[in-house]
Enzyme design. Structure first.
Site, PDB file in Angstrom:
ATOM      1  CG  ASN A 179      -7.381  -2.842   0.567  1.00  0.00           C
ATOM      2  OD1 ASN A 179      -7.539  -3.750   1.074  1.00  0.00           O
ATOM      3  ND2 ASN A 179      -6.452  -2.448   0.002  1.00  0.00           N
ATOM      4  CG  LEU A 198      -1.867  -1.312   1.367  1.00  0.00           C
ATOM      5  CD1 LEU A 198      -2.706  -1.268   2.545  1.00  0.00           C
ATOM      6  CD2 LEU A 198      -3.033  -0.910   0.144  1.00  0.00           C
ATOM      7  CB  CYS A 234      -4.117  -4.899   1.940  1.00  0.00           C
ATOM      8  SG  CYS A 234      -2.395  -4.994   1.038  1.00  0.00           S
TER       9      CYS A 234
END
Lengths: 241, 311
Positions: free
Chosen positions: B120, B69, B123
């Site tokens: 999200n 990220l 992740c």
């Protein structure tokens, strides 16, 4: 795929620049690049200067370590990646600084090459003697130690059937208006992460340099608003070129 | 529930692939058949992500990535998205944060740019010293619901809860739907997994482990899509190993209405990638043979209900 290569020679080109030879040749097109991996240190893109070597300028922890490798050491290589140069007829190969290293394999693959090379001082003009055996060599150094005193762009235009330019981006941007768009190719550089077109980190105006480039025709480069101006850093934030 | 925008054709990129607005416009100009583009996940503050190597592709059809990220600041993302000039495609902004408040803060800034907000939750990558979002939030139904609730409060755009395949995803999905999610993303990369270099005896990825994508992920996220559709009958955006129109059709039959492409773009120039999206979309259309796609979404369930007592 990533493969492990053994270093067979570390050739010192100058105080700052070393050519690291490894044990096998890599089939590739001039201009394509390799991701060079040093375990536990990182992975960065380099273009081959020989079929079995990269030429590296010491500029940080990674390149210091790479330039200090000794015979027997191992490195990982992933590639060849990206689009190289098309076959060029009677090209003028225009290089600045360590960008000159990329032009060596292109010169060997080209008929009747000529050279226009620039650097801060004579030490930075890589492969000078070898290039002189292949064709005419025009040199500019900022301190005047070799050739014209000044910038490589001051030697342009030169007469040739095609042109390939590899060097610092501002130098390349200065060359862009002086060369014919339809017969000129530029080697664009951006910070790379995946190097296989996935992450988008190496975008230059939307072209992913790792898969659309790194070699681009000048007609494409002329459409890149970011070329010569800005690039995305490791986080994605814009920074000036 | 807020309906998803019309994404036509129903193909998008996966978040973290292509990533930036200028790449989206380059794909659109090259004639890519993507009806929507998803930004890289926008986080609350600038961070570079892991050092290289961030990808490894062992030969088994799996790609591991440990990007973790990277993001510019939300302010810089605002400046970028002000400039975006998509002609027809919709924009989906993916958001992340370390807790519900950070998710909400990013959503507040991003809502006006997106035709939808993708959250999200899954992740599986981290920088050293961090916890993954998957572990800290996405595997926990209550915390995931808190995130969706806070995001829901900040946007009137449809909210897609993107799940981790490495979670009790039906439980997480249920709490997300109850908290106001409009659609499910099935799903993130799997794992994380590991690749070791036997010569240097080191993990290859600088982040040690990495989320698994590509063909190896397809049967897993296909199953997630199938189960999520069976339970919720909600709009599903599916991701995982879609490389051909046949892959896409499998996901449609399992219940997906929008298909995300990621790893299939590996090593493809913009023109090659655009051609791939056209091939996939043309293949889907030929398969549909004039029927609307809506008629086929989830059709595998109807077949199962008709003749299979295991459904």
């Amino acid at each position: 795929m990533r493969s492990v290569f053994r270093v067979v020679e570390n050739h010192r080109e100058s105080d700052w620049t070393h050519t690291i030879f490894f044990d096998r040749e890599i089939e590739s097109t001039p201009g394509q690049f390799m991701m060079v991996w040093l375990p536990r240190l990182g992975e960065k893109p380099f273009t081959l200067s020989y079929l079995n070597a990269v030429t590296v300028k010491k500029a940080g922890a990674f390149t210091e370590k790479l330039a200090a490798l000794e015979p027997g050491d191992e490195i990982g290589l992933r590639g060849p990646l990206g689009q190289g140069y098309p076959p060029l007829k009677r090209p003028a190969l225009i290089g600045g600084g360590v960008g000159i290293a990329e032009l060596r394999l292109l010169a060997l693959a080209s008929e009747e090459p000529s050279f226009v090379l620039g650097g801060r001082t004579a030490d930075e003009i890589l492969f000078y003697e070898e290039f002189r055996e292949l064709g005419p060599v025009h040199v500019a150094t900022e301190d005047g130690a070799l050739g014209h005193k000044g910038l490589v762009t001051e030697l342009l235009p030169v007469e040739a059937d095609s042109y390939a330019v590899c060097g610092p981006e501002r130098m390349m941007a200065a060359c862009l208006p002086k060369l014919p768009a339809e017969r000129t190719y530029f080697a664009v550089e951006r910070y790379m992460k995946c190097a296989v077109g996935l992450c988008g980190q190496c975008t230059c105006s939307g072209w992913r340099v790792c898969t659309d480039g790194p070699i681009f025709p000048a007609s494409t480069v002329a459409q890149m608003d970011d070329f010569g101006k800005r690039r995305r850093s490791k986080s994605g934030r814009w920074e000036a070129v | 529930m807020i309906p998803l925008p019309r994404i036509d054709p129903p193909l998008i990129n996966a978040s973290g692939i292509l990533s930036y607005p200028e790449v989206f416009t380059a794909f659109e100009s090259a004639g890519a058949c993507l009806g929507g583009y998803v930004t890289k996940s926008v986080g609350p503050r600038e961070k570079p992500g892991n050092e290289n190597p961030v990808v490894v592709y062992p030969p088994e059809g799996a790609v591991l990535n440990s990007l973790a990220l990277p993001t510019q600041s939300a302010e810089d993302w605002e400046r970028d998205l002000e400039e975006i000039k998509l002609k027809n495609a919709k924009l989906i902004v993916s958001v992340y944060g370390g807790d519900a408040g950070e998710f909400a803060g990013v959503t507040r800034r991003m809502s006006r740019f997106g035709d939808a907000i993708e959250v999200n939750l899954g992740c599986p990558n981290k920088e050293p010293g961090e916890q993954t979002i998957m572990e800290s939030i996405g595997q926990n139904p209550a915390l995931s619901a808190e995130v969706i609730e806070r995001v829901r409060d900040e946007t009137d755009k449809p909210v897609i809860a993107k799940l981790s395949p490495n979670s009790d995803y039906l439980a997480v999905a249920e709490s997300c739907m109850n908290a106001g999610a409009d659609a499910l993303g099935c799903g993130n990369t799997l794992g994380p997994g590991l690749a070791v270099d036997i010569r240097s005896r080191a993990a290859i990825l600088a982040g040690t482990t990495g989320g698994i994508s590509g063909p190896a992920l397809k049967p897993i996220n296909l199953r997630m899509t199938y189960e999520a559709y069976a339970r919720f009958r909600c709009p599903i955006v599916a991701y995982g190993g879609i490389e051909t129109w046949e892959d896409a059709v499998e996901y449609i039959l399992a219940g997906a209405g929008v298909l995300g492409i990621g790893t299939a773009f590996m090593r493809k120039s913009t023109h090659e990638a655009a051609a791939l999206t056209r091939d996939i979309w043309e293949g889907i259309q030929e398969y549909l043979d004039g029927e609307p796609m809506s008629a086929l979404i989830g059709a595998a369930h109807r077949a199962a209900e008709g003749g299979d007592s295991h459904a």
